[in-house]
Scaffold this motif. Sequence first.
Motif, PDB file in Angstrom:
ATOM      1  N   ALA A  57     -16.014  -4.998   2.679  1.00 54.47           N
ATOM      2  CA  ALA A  57     -14.840  -4.127   2.790  1.00 54.47           C
ATOM      3  C   ALA A  57     -14.836  -3.467   4.167  1.00 54.47           C
ATOM      4  O   ALA A  57     -15.829  -3.502   4.887  1.00 54.47           O
ATOM      5  CB  ALA A  57     -14.862  -3.071   1.691  1.00 54.47           C
ATOM      6  N   ASP A  58     -13.712  -2.877   4.542  1.00 54.64           N
ATOM      7  CA  ASP A  58     -13.696  -2.209   5.839  1.00 54.64           C
ATOM      8  C   ASP A  58     -12.587  -1.195   5.971  1.00 54.64           C
ATOM      9  O   ASP A  58     -11.509  -1.334   5.392  1.00 54.64           O
ATOM     10  CB  ASP A  58     -13.551  -3.224   6.976  1.00 54.64           C
ATOM     11  N   THR A 100     -12.953  -8.158   5.610  1.00 57.88           N
ATOM     12  CA  THR A 100     -11.723  -7.379   5.530  1.00 57.88           C
ATOM     13  C   THR A 100     -11.215  -7.091   6.939  1.00 57.88           C
ATOM     14  O   THR A 100     -12.004  -6.767   7.821  1.00 57.88           O
ATOM     15  CB  THR A 100     -12.001  -6.049   4.816  1.00 57.88           C
ATOM     16  N   HIS A 150       4.498   2.872   3.722  1.00 51.08           N
ATOM     17  CA  HIS A 150       4.000   1.844   2.804  1.00 51.08           C
ATOM     18  C   HIS A 150       4.812   0.551   2.927  1.00 51.08           C
ATOM     19  O   HIS A 150       4.252  -0.552   3.043  1.00 51.08           O
ATOM     20  CB  HIS A 150       4.047   2.407   1.378  1.00 51.08           C
ATOM     21  N   TYR A 154       3.624  -3.330   4.762  1.00 57.04           N
ATOM     22  CA  TYR A 154       3.649  -4.647   4.116  1.00 57.04           C
ATOM     23  C   TYR A 154       4.588  -5.615   4.831  1.00 57.04           C
ATOM     24  O   TYR A 154       4.332  -6.819   4.890  1.00 57.04           O
ATOM     25  CB  TYR A 154       3.973  -4.530   2.625  1.00 57.04           C
ATOM     26  N   ALA A 222      -5.509  -7.545  -2.236  1.00 54.79           N
ATOM     27  CA  ALA A 222      -5.714  -6.595  -3.330  1.00 54.79           C
ATOM     28  C   ALA A 222      -4.564  -5.615  -3.470  1.00 54.79           C
ATOM     29  O   ALA A 222      -4.753  -4.487  -3.906  1.00 54.79           O
ATOM     30  CB  ALA A 222      -7.032  -5.838  -3.126  1.00 54.79           C
ATOM     31  N   ALA A 224      -1.750  -3.516  -4.974  1.00 58.56           N
ATOM     32  CA  ALA A 224      -1.636  -3.068  -6.360  1.00 58.56           C
ATOM     33  C   ALA A 224      -0.258  -2.487  -6.660  1.00 58.56           C
ATOM     34  O   ALA A 224       0.206  -2.503  -7.794  1.00 58.56           O
ATOM     35  CB  ALA A 224      -2.713  -2.037  -6.655  1.00 58.56           C
ATOM     36  N   SER A 225       0.425  -1.978  -5.649  1.00 57.89           N
ATOM     37  CA  SER A 225       1.791  -1.457  -5.828  1.00 57.89           C
ATOM     38  C   SER A 225       2.728  -2.646  -6.042  1.00 57.89           C
ATOM     39  O   SER A 225       2.326  -3.801  -5.901  1.00 57.89           O
ATOM     40  CB  SER A 225       2.220  -0.719  -4.567  1.00 57.89           C
ATOM     41  N   GLY A 228       2.831  -4.446  -2.876  1.00 59.43           N
ATOM     42  CA  GLY A 228       1.538  -5.099  -2.665  1.00 59.43           C
ATOM     43  C   GLY A 228       1.381  -6.332  -3.545  1.00 59.43           C
ATOM     44  O   GLY A 228       0.856  -7.359  -3.105  1.00 59.43           O
ATOM     45  N   SER A 335      -1.308   5.218  -0.842  1.00 58.02           N
ATOM     46  CA  SER A 335      -1.491   4.085  -1.731  1.00 58.02           C
ATOM     47  C   SER A 335      -0.938   4.522  -3.082  1.00 58.02           C
ATOM     48  O   SER A 335      -1.600   5.163  -3.879  1.00 58.02           O
ATOM     49  CB  SER A 335      -2.966   3.746  -1.835  1.00 58.02           C
TER      50      SER A 335
HETATM   51  C1  LIG Z   1     -11.607  -4.501  -4.783  1.00 57.59           C
HETATM   52  C2  LIG Z   1     -10.756  -3.893  -3.750  1.00 57.59           C
HETATM   53  C3  LIG Z   1     -11.215  -3.874  -2.428  1.00 57.59           C
HETATM   54  C4  LIG Z   1     -10.463  -3.268  -1.425  1.00 57.59           C
HETATM   55  N1  LIG Z   1     -10.965  -3.253  -0.145  1.00 57.59           N
HETATM   56  C5  LIG Z   1     -10.269  -2.609   0.830  1.00 57.59           C
HETATM   57  C6  LIG Z   1     -10.801  -2.497   2.137  1.00 57.59           C
HETATM   58  O1  LIG Z   1     -11.906  -2.970   2.415  1.00 57.59           O
HETATM   59  N2  LIG Z   1     -10.095  -1.860   3.088  1.00 57.59           N
HETATM   60  C7  LIG Z   1      -8.857  -1.323   2.812  1.00 57.59           C
HETATM   61  O2  LIG Z   1      -8.268  -0.770   3.734  1.00 57.59           O
HETATM   62  N3  LIG Z   1      -8.331  -1.410   1.575  1.00 57.59           N
HETATM   63  C8  LIG Z   1      -9.010  -2.030   0.579  1.00 57.59           C
HETATM   64  N4  LIG Z   1      -8.483  -2.097  -0.684  1.00 57.59           N
HETATM   65  C9  LIG Z   1      -7.144  -1.527  -0.928  1.00 57.59           C
HETATM   66  C10 LIG Z   1      -6.084  -2.595  -1.108  1.00 57.59           C
HETATM   67  O3  LIG Z   1      -5.974  -3.404   0.039  1.00 57.59           O
HETATM   68  C11 LIG Z   1      -4.710  -1.955  -1.429  1.00 57.59           C
HETATM   69  O4  LIG Z   1      -4.266  -1.194  -0.345  1.00 57.59           O
HETATM   70  C12 LIG Z   1      -4.826  -1.095  -2.649  1.00 57.59           C
HETATM   71  O5  LIG Z   1      -5.233  -1.893  -3.736  1.00 57.59           O
HETATM   72  C13 LIG Z   1      -3.533  -0.357  -2.961  1.00 57.59           C
HETATM   73  O6  LIG Z   1      -2.469  -1.242  -3.161  1.00 57.59           O
HETATM   74  P1  LIG Z   1      -1.123  -1.091  -2.345  1.00 57.59           P
HETATM   75  O7  LIG Z   1      -1.475  -1.278  -0.903  1.00 57.59           O
HETATM   76  O8  LIG Z   1      -0.227  -2.188  -2.854  1.00 57.59           O
HETATM   77  O9  LIG Z   1      -0.557   0.277  -2.608  1.00 57.59           O
HETATM   78  C14 LIG Z   1      -9.216  -2.693  -1.724  1.00 57.59           C
HETATM   79  C15 LIG Z   1      -8.765  -2.723  -3.049  1.00 57.59           C
HETATM   80  C16 LIG Z   1      -9.496  -3.308  -4.064  1.00 57.59           C
HETATM   81  C17 LIG Z   1      -8.988  -3.310  -5.465  1.00 57.59           C
END
Ligand SMILES: Cc1cc2nc3c(=O)[nH]c(=O)nc-3n(C[C@H](O)[C@H](O)[C@H](O)COP(=O)(O)O)c2cc1C
Lengths: 440, 440
Positions: A57-58, A100, A150, A154, A222, A224-225, A228, A335
Amino acid sequence: MPRPDHLQFGALVHGSGGHIAGWRHPRANPDGELDIDFHVRLARTLEDAGFAALFVADVVAIWGHQLDSLHRTTRADYLEPITLLAALSQRTSRIGLVATATTSYNEPYHLARKFASLDHISGGRTGWNVVTSVVPLEAQNFGRAEHFSHEERYERAAEFVDVVKGLWDSYAEDALLRDKAAGRYFRRDGRRAIDHHGKHFDVAGPLNLARPPQGHPVLFQAGASATGRAFAARYGEVIFTSPVSTEAAVTYRRQLDAAVTAAGRDPGDVRVWPLLTPIVADTDAEAAAILADLGSLIHDDVLRRLVQDNFGDEDFSDLDLDEPLPDFGEDTNRSQSRRAGLLALARGERLTLRQLALRFSARADTAGSAATVADRIAEVWATGAVDGFNVSFPYLPEQADRFTAEVLPILAERGLFRPPPDGTLRQRLGLPYPTRQGPR
Amino acid sequence: MPRPDHLQFGALVHGSGGHIAGWRHPRANPDGELDIDFHVRLARTLEDAGFAALFVADVVAIWGHQLDSLHRTTRADYLEPITLLAALSQRTSRIGLVATATTSYNEPYHLARKFASLDHISGGRTGWNVVTSVVPLEAQNFGRAEHFSHEERYERAAEFVDVVKGLWDSYAEDALLRDKAAGRYFRRDGRRAIDHHGKHFDVAGPLNLARPPQGHPVLFQAGASATGRAFAARYGEVIFTSPVSTEAAVTYRRQLDAAVTAAGRDPGDVRVWPLLTPIVADTDAEAAAILADLGSLIHDDVLRRLVQDNFGDEDFSDLDLDEPLPDFGEDTNRSQSRRAGLLALARGERLTLRQLALRFSARADTAGSAATVADRIAEVWATGAVDGFNVSFPYLPEQADRFTAEVLPILAERGLFRPPPDGTLRQRLGLPYPTRQGPR
Ligand SMILES: Cc1cc2nc3c(=O)[nH]c(=O)nc-3n(C[C@H](O)[C@H](O)[C@H](O)COP(=O)(O)O)c2cc1C
Ligand SMILES: Cc1cc2nc3c(=O)[nH]c(=O)nc-3n(C[C@H](O)[C@H](O)[C@H](O)COP(=O)(O)O)c2cc1C
C-alpha cells in the motif's frame, strides 16, 4: 476467462504489520519496515506457501497531522513501493509484485515506464494498485492546497490509466528485432506515439521501453464509492474490497458483474479479493486475547486519529472517547463510502468513539484457531462471490508464519486451495493477455 | 575532506553499450538492456574489480524523432534507472548505484522518497545524477509543448535540490526509537515539516521515511554551460565532465575549485570524473580497427541524427554528409555548451557532417592496448586535475571485461589504483557526511 476454481491469496504487507499497534506486540519485529532482509524473508514465506501476490500500500505523505499521535505509529516511515518491489524481484522467483501508485500526484509517463521496467525485471510479475489518494496532506506535497474533488480525481484516474495503457502499447510485441546485420534494432512500423491531448494530460509518447512481458501489468483497484466502483468495473482486474458479511459479498458481486458486463467486459476477467485480517492462535480464546491485547496497545490519541482521519476536518481533540459520537454533517470531498459507513455504524449502534475506533481499527476480522480461520474462509468462498483474499497480517512475522503454516494446509486438504500455476502474475491469476490496441 | 590519493572509477552503463552502433559489434550482446541477469553480471564484474559506482543515464522520452533513424539504435528502449538499480542492489554488495533523474519533469517529494528508499535498501550506496533534461521530446511527455528555457531549468533545479535535501532531513538520525513499551515509534521533536513555498514548488513535507543511511545520497552533476557549472559548484559532489585535453582539464579544475570555494564549500569535497570511452585490444592497431569498424556500423541517417540532436530544430535530412557544415545561427534554448563546442570544432577544422559526427559519436577517446589505455589514464591523473573517470564501454560485455581484467591491474601495479575502502558510497569516495540542517 473462467473464474478460478481454487482460492487465490495476496498479502498486503507493511514491514511492521497491518494493525496500528501491531509493532508493539511482544512478538512483533518493530524494525521490519526499513530492513530489506526482513521483507525478503516475509516474501519468501508467502511465495513458498503459494501466495499469488505481495501487495504494498502507499500514501505519498505522512498519514495526517491534525492530532499529535503519529509518533506512536509506524505510519510515517515506509519505503516507496516500486523501489521495494524491484529489490524483492531479485530475491523471489514466482510471487506477484503489486505496487500502489496514485493517479492524482503522478505523471502517466513515469508510472508507465516504472511499471513496465518492473515487469521486464521481474519476468512479468507486476501489478499496479490504482488509487486516487485518500490522505489530505498528500495534496500539499505536490503544490496543491487541497485534494482534487472526489469526482475529479476519478475522472483524472480514468484518463491517466488510458494514457498508461496506450504507452505500454507503444511497441508491438514483436517489434524488437535486434538485427545486427541489417542494423535494425526494432521494426520501424512496430512502434507508435500516442499523441494524447486530453482534459488532464498531454502526452506525446511513445514510451522508451519495449512492451511489458504481461502486455499490461495487472490492474488492481479498490474503489468503494459509486464512482469508485464504476471505475473498478471499467478498469479493475483484481478488486480489493473491505471485509463484509457473506450476504453483502454476494450482493456486491452481483452488482459488480453487472457493471463489468455493462462496461463491455467479461465478468470472468475480474477477480474479487476482500480484505482478510486474521489472527491465528492455538485456540479461539487465545486469538481473542491477542486481539484484545492489540486493542489495549493503541494509545487514546491514536484511537482518535483512526476515526478522525476518515471524517474530514472535524476536530476530535476534545471529544470524550467514552461518549456516543456527535452528529456530524456531510462532507463531499472525502472518501465518501468510508465516512458514510462509519457514521451509519456509530449512529445505528450508538457507539462511543472508543468503540467505533476499536471496531474499525481492530483490523482483525477473523481471529481464532487455524481451523476457525479456515472455516471462515471456506464459508465466504462457498458463496461463490469471491476469488480469494487480500490478507493483512496484524503483526509480523508471527502471523504470516502461522497463517501459511497452519491455515493454508487445512484449505489445501479440503481441496479449496492449491498454489497457483507457474507463469506471469496474469497467468497465475487466470486473467487474459491484453492484445495491443489500435494500429499495428 | 582531502582529495583521494588513488584513482576512482565509475561506469556509465547501458545494457547494449555506450557507442551508438555498439550493439551491432560482432562480439556485443544486443539483448542486454532488458536482461536483468546481463546487468547483474556486468555490475558484479565492475564491483569485483573495484569500481566505486555504476551510473545509469536517463532520458524520459525516445531520443528525438526528427530523422527516422531511431529504429537503428537502442536509444528507444531502456529501463527506468531507479527501478533497475533497486534490483541490482540485491545482487551486488559494495558498488555504488547512481541513477539519473531530471528536475524538469519530476516532483521533489517523489524523488526524495525514491532515492531515500534506494539508500535504505542498498545500505547507503545511492547517488543521484541531477540533470535538467536535454532532449526536446521530453517536454511533450509531460504536458509542455517546449522545454523550459536553459536558465529557468537550472533555477528550477536549484529549488528542486534544496527541497529534496530538506525532505531527506525530515527525520533526525536518532529520531526512530521503536520503543514498544513506551509506545513511541519515533521521537516527536525528531521530525519536522519543511513548509516550502517557492517559485517552482510548494511542498509541505515531512518525508514519510527515515533519514537515508548516507544522510543524503551523493549528488552527481554534469552541467557544462556557465550556468550548469555554477550549479555544479554549488551542489555537485561528483562532477562528470566531457573528455578534454590535459591542459583543459587543469584549467577546468582551477576554475571549478574557485567556484566551489566561492559557493562556500571545500574544494576537497568535490570529485571530478571526466568521461573515458576506452577500447582495449591486444594491440593499438587492433583497437584502432575496432573503432573504425564501429564507425562503419553507423548508418548515415544515424550520423545525421547524432549531430542534429545537438543543434536544435535545423532540418538535416537533405544535408550532404560529405560537404562542410553550413553556418548555423545561435540558439539559446539548447544545451549551449555542446552546440557551441560542435560548431567551433566544425568551423575550426572545416569538418563535413560525417567527419563531425564520427569525431563526436565515435565515443571511444582512448583506444589501444591495455598499456596504452593505462598510460593515457596515468597521464591525466598526473595533472592532479581529476579524481577518477566515468567509464563508458562502447560495447558489452567484452570491453568491460577487458578494461577490468587488463587495464586496472596495470594501474594497480603502478600504485595509482586500488579498490576503494568498504562503506557507504559517500565513504568510499571520501566525501563528508551531511549533517542535518536547521532545528534539531
Ligand atoms: C484493501 C485496500 C487497500 C487500499 N490501499 C490504498 C493505498 O495503498 N493507498 C491509497 O491511497 N488508498 C488505498 N485504498 C483506498 C481505495 O483506493 C479507495 O480510495 C477507497 O476504497 C475508497 O473508495 P472511493 O475512492 O471510491 O471513495 C485501499 C482500499 C482498500 C479496501
Ligand atoms: C557524462 C555525462 C552524462 C550525462 N548524462 C545525462 C543523462 O543521463 N540525462 C540527461 O538528461 N543529461 C545528461 N547529461 C547532460 C548534462 O546533464 C548537461 O545537461 C550537459 O552536460 C550540458 O550542460 P548544460 O546543461 O550546463 O548546458 C550528461 C552529461 C555528461 C557529460
